[in-house]
Structures are given as structure tokens and as C-alpha cells.
Design a protein around this motif. Sequence first.
Motif, PDB file in Angstrom:
ATOM      1  N   GLY A  19      71.417  17.645  18.555  1.00 25.22           N
ATOM      2  CA  GLY A  19      71.259  16.298  19.085  1.00 25.22           C
ATOM      3  C   GLY A  19      70.636  16.242  20.468  1.00 25.22           C
ATOM      4  O   GLY A  19      69.840  15.337  20.757  1.00 25.22           O
ATOM      5  N   THR A  20      70.978  17.178  21.328  1.00 27.70           N
ATOM      6  CA  THR A  20      70.394  17.201  22.670  1.00 27.70           C
ATOM      7  C   THR A  20      68.890  17.421  22.582  1.00 27.70           C
ATOM      8  O   THR A  20      68.103  16.730  23.238  1.00 27.70           O
ATOM      9  CB  THR A  20      71.044  18.310  23.528  1.00 27.70           C
ATOM     10  N   ARG A  21      68.486  18.365  21.739  1.00 26.88           N
ATOM     11  CA  ARG A  21      67.054  18.638  21.602  1.00 26.88           C
ATOM     12  C   ARG A  21      66.326  17.459  20.957  1.00 26.88           C
ATOM     13  O   ARG A  21      65.201  17.132  21.348  1.00 26.88           O
ATOM     14  CB  ARG A  21      66.839  19.933  20.818  1.00 26.88           C
ATOM     15  N   ARG A  22      66.957  16.803  19.976  1.00 30.07           N
ATOM     16  CA  ARG A  22      66.330  15.615  19.383  1.00 30.07           C
ATOM     17  C   ARG A  22      66.146  14.522  20.433  1.00 30.07           C
ATOM     18  O   ARG A  22      65.120  13.834  20.447  1.00 30.07           O
ATOM     19  CB  ARG A  22      67.148  15.091  18.194  1.00 30.07           C
ATOM     20  N   GLU A  23      67.130  14.352  21.294  1.00 34.21           N
ATOM     21  CA  GLU A  23      67.012  13.347  22.358  1.00 34.21           C
ATOM     22  C   GLU A  23      65.883  13.713  23.318  1.00 34.21           C
ATOM     23  O   GLU A  23      65.129  12.837  23.766  1.00 34.21           O
ATOM     24  CB  GLU A  23      68.335  13.199  23.110  1.00 34.21           C
ATOM     25  N   SER A  26      62.712  12.737  21.718  1.00 32.10           N
ATOM     26  CA  SER A  26      62.553  11.278  21.805  1.00 32.10           C
ATOM     27  C   SER A  26      62.076  10.856  23.188  1.00 32.10           C
ATOM     28  O   SER A  26      61.213   9.971  23.310  1.00 32.10           O
ATOM     29  CB  SER A  26      63.868  10.573  21.487  1.00 32.10           C
ATOM     30  N   MET A  27      62.634  11.472  24.215  1.00 32.35           N
ATOM     31  CA  MET A  27      62.224  11.152  25.583  1.00 32.35           C
ATOM     32  C   MET A  27      60.746  11.477  25.792  1.00 32.35           C
ATOM     33  O   MET A  27      60.003  10.673  26.360  1.00 32.35           O
ATOM     34  CB  MET A  27      63.088  11.925  26.582  1.00 32.35           C
ATOM     35  N   PHE A  43      71.854  14.174  30.525  1.00 31.97           N
ATOM     36  CA  PHE A  43      72.859  15.023  29.898  1.00 31.97           C
ATOM     37  C   PHE A  43      73.836  15.581  30.922  1.00 31.97           C
ATOM     38  O   PHE A  43      73.464  15.893  32.046  1.00 31.97           O
ATOM     39  CB  PHE A  43      72.191  16.184  29.153  1.00 31.97           C
TER      40      PHE A  43
END
Length: 124
Positions: A19-23, A26-27, A43
Amino acid sequence: MAIHYQNSLDRAFHALGDGTRREMISMLASRGALSAGELRAPFDAAQPTISKHLKVLENAGLVRREINGRVHHFHLVADSMRQAEDWIARHRTFWEGALRNLESFVTDGQPELRATDGSDEDTE
């Protein structure tokens, strides 16, 4: 024991599985190139943790790093994202057809005579 992925698609899906990498992706997609510090800001994570996430994204070919002095900027690499998207689209088409056949079988007692490749052509 470390897992070693053999191809770029495996590395891309591994990278996108967090999820962190997906966010972060997205950024980058919405804001363009960002520094490591800008990617870290939303984060509650230490800098080494964020660096590991960025390295995974970079190794997967999803981002590219540009170094200007001490500042590292990251850019989204659209081609790698397209490969993952294409794989998903091909499999989505197959599964949608298979699920239509299953639904027809459950409701009518027999499957529709449709190809599971997503086309709506009858196989009669």
C-alpha cells in the motif's frame, strides 16, 4: 530468505502489492516528479524504510531516479505500468467470461455457450 523475481512483470506486481508503494505511485502520477523527502512526507515511516520502498519501485522499473546534488527525484515510468495493466486486462476478459458462464449455469442450470476470452460470439 529473499525472494528473487525473474521478470519485470513479477517485480512490478511485487512492488504494487504494498500500500505504501501504491500510494507513492499515485503521488507521482498526480503530481509528477517528487523528491524522496516529498514522497516520505505523508507516511509515518523512517527514511531508511522509505528508501527501501523506493528501491523496490526502482528495481521493478516503475520509477526512475534522477540525482541532482544531494536531492534524489523520482519519476513514474509509464511503460512498466502499462505492462501490468495489459496483463490484468487480458485476464479480466477471461475471468469475466468464465464468471458469466458460471452465473448462467447456477441460474439456468446450463452454461451460456460463450467463449471465455471476453468476446460475445456464440460458439454454436
